[in-house]
Write a protein that holds these residues in place. Structure first.
Motif, mmCIF file in Angstrom:
data_model
loop_
_atom_site.group_PDB
_atom_site.id
_atom_site.type_symbol
_atom_site.label_atom_id
_atom_site.label_comp_id
_atom_site.label_asym_id
_atom_site.label_seq_id
_atom_site.Cartn_x
_atom_site.Cartn_y
_atom_site.Cartn_z
ATOM 1 N N ARG A 60 -9.513 -6.227 5.959
ATOM 2 C CA ARG A 60 -8.060 -6.182 6.144
ATOM 3 C C ARG A 60 -7.695 -5.134 7.190
ATOM 4 O O ARG A 60 -8.448 -4.177 7.428
ATOM 5 C CB ARG A 60 -7.358 -5.924 4.808
ATOM 6 C CG ARG A 60 -7.592 -4.551 4.279
ATOM 7 C CD ARG A 60 -6.873 -4.325 2.952
ATOM 8 N NE ARG A 60 -7.274 -3.048 2.409
ATOM 9 C CZ ARG A 60 -7.610 -2.826 1.157
ATOM 10 N NH1 ARG A 60 -7.580 -3.790 0.273
ATOM 11 N NH2 ARG A 60 -7.956 -1.616 0.752
ATOM 12 N N ASP A 86 -9.399 3.235 -0.686
ATOM 13 C CA ASP A 86 -8.959 3.974 0.514
ATOM 14 C C ASP A 86 -8.594 5.405 0.159
ATOM 15 O O ASP A 86 -7.820 6.045 0.849
ATOM 16 C CB ASP A 86 -7.722 3.287 1.112
ATOM 17 C CG ASP A 86 -6.546 3.274 0.143
ATOM 18 O OD1 ASP A 86 -6.771 3.446 -1.077
ATOM 19 O OD2 ASP A 86 -5.401 3.114 0.587
ATOM 20 N N GLY A 103 -10.735 4.205 -5.968
ATOM 21 C CA GLY A 103 -10.104 3.042 -5.330
ATOM 22 C C GLY A 103 -10.894 2.564 -4.122
ATOM 23 O O GLY A 103 -12.134 2.564 -4.139
ATOM 24 N N ARG A 130 0.835 -1.207 0.000
ATOM 25 C CA ARG A 130 0.000 0.000 0.000
ATOM 26 C C ARG A 130 0.872 1.261 0.000
ATOM 27 O O ARG A 130 0.618 2.194 -0.741
ATOM 28 C CB ARG A 130 -0.963 0.011 1.200
ATOM 29 C CG ARG A 130 -1.793 -1.251 1.350
ATOM 30 C CD ARG A 130 -3.066 -1.010 2.101
ATOM 31 N NE ARG A 130 -3.943 -0.141 1.342
ATOM 32 C CZ ARG A 130 -4.753 -0.548 0.362
ATOM 33 N NH1 ARG A 130 -4.827 -1.813 0.045
ATOM 34 N NH2 ARG A 130 -5.498 0.321 -0.294
HETATM 35 O O1 DC Z 1 -10.748 -1.326 -8.177
HETATM 36 P P1 DC Z 1 -10.175 -2.668 -8.649
HETATM 37 O O2 DC Z 1 -11.207 -3.754 -8.695
HETATM 38 O O3 DC Z 1 -9.458 -2.528 -9.953
HETATM 39 O O4 DC Z 1 -9.095 -3.073 -7.538
HETATM 40 C C1 DC Z 1 -8.465 -4.324 -7.532
HETATM 41 C C2 DC Z 1 -8.035 -4.662 -6.126
HETATM 42 O O5 DC Z 1 -6.993 -3.766 -5.719
HETATM 43 C C3 DC Z 1 -9.097 -4.530 -5.057
HETATM 44 O O6 DC Z 1 -9.819 -5.744 -4.840
HETATM 45 C C4 DC Z 1 -8.326 -4.168 -3.821
HETATM 46 C C5 DC Z 1 -7.125 -3.434 -4.358
HETATM 47 N N1 DC Z 1 -7.237 -1.977 -4.192
HETATM 48 C C6 DC Z 1 -6.989 -1.466 -2.953
HETATM 49 O O7 DC Z 1 -6.776 -2.215 -2.000
HETATM 50 N N2 DC Z 1 -6.978 -0.132 -2.755
HETATM 51 C C7 DC Z 1 -7.237 0.715 -3.767
HETATM 52 N N3 DC Z 1 -7.192 2.044 -3.547
HETATM 53 C C8 DC Z 1 -7.528 0.212 -5.049
HETATM 54 C C9 DC Z 1 -7.540 -1.158 -5.228
#
Ligand code: DC
Length: 211
Positions: free
Chosen positions: A177, A121, A119, A95
């Motif tokens: 998480r 977060d 996204g 992250r």
């Molecule tokens: O938005 P997405 O489905 O393309 O994201 C794929 C994975 O990435 C999502 O299941 C969790 C992670 N993700 C995240 O933890 N934090 C974000 N800001 C964007 C995505």
């Protein structure tokens, strides 16, 4: 001049990308899909067979990576990459690594009027002081139906009950998480995207007009 920042958070397949593209076009803002960065890392880990359960191996790999592509592509949109991206996103080192690219993206594109970033977060952790925060709400069955149609239309094989199961699993992983879980960010507006896009856009336009 201060840059305008709009954040969009929400669960998998909630329509964040479509909404972000709509706002970005209407307000001439640069769009950043943070999920792409997690997906790109997942693809690297998959191709190089990195044991994503070993924090030590993940950290070593991250030290080697200088750049991640922000480009979307069909190969990062598969179910395998979706699941793996959600799995590696639980690690704090992953992250922090992704967040550095996001801050860099915003700082280096100085000429832009502002940014719309989506996204899990973004409004809660990455850009807490955003000018407008949206949280997209859609029930899992509708999300699964839309994702199923998307996959079928793009020529991928797909089974609806499996898609629904995967979406629920990803919701669980993203919400439970320890680091930066998916939450409704403080100060955000909940957008109901269960219905027609026209209705979603109406809710958003009311908020955009108030900025
Ligand atoms: O938005 P997405 O489905 O393309 O994201 C794929 C994975 O990435 C999502 O299941 C969790 C992670 N993700 C995240 O933890 N934090 C974000 N800001 C964007 C995505």
């Amino acid at each position: 001049m201060k840059k305008l920042i709009i954040t969009i958070d929400g669960p998998a397949a909630s329509g964040k990308e479509k909404i972000a593209k709509y706002i970005s076009k209407k307000w001439k803002l640069n769009h950043l899909d943070s999920g792409i960065l997690y997906r790109r890392l997942a693809l690297i880990f998959l191709i190089e067979n990195i044991d994503f359960k070993s924090i030590h191996k993940i950290k070593n790999k991250l030290k080697e990576i200088r750049q991640i592509s922000f480009r979307n592509s069909k190969k990062i949109r598969t179910q395998v990459i979706s699941k793996l991206a959600s799995k590696i996103a639980v690690h704090n080192c992953v992250r922090n690594f992704v967040n550095k690219f996001q801050y860099n993206f915003v700082n280096k594109n100085k000429k832009m009027r502002g940014f719309v970033i989506d996204g899990r977060d973004i409004g809660s952790v990455v850009f807490k002081k955003a000018d407008l925060k949206l949280y997209i709400d859609v029930n899992p069955e509708i999300r699964a139906k839309r994702r199923y149609k998307q996959l079928i239309d793009s020529g991928e094989k797909s089974i609806y009950p499996k898609i629904l199961r995967d979406i629920k699993l990803r919701d669980k992983q993203d919400k439970l998480r320890k680091h930066s879980p998916l939450i409704i960010p403080k100060g955000s507006h909940i957008i109901n995207n269960n219905g027609r896009f026209k209705d979603t856009v109406n809710q958003i336009n009311i908020l955009l007009d108030k900025i």
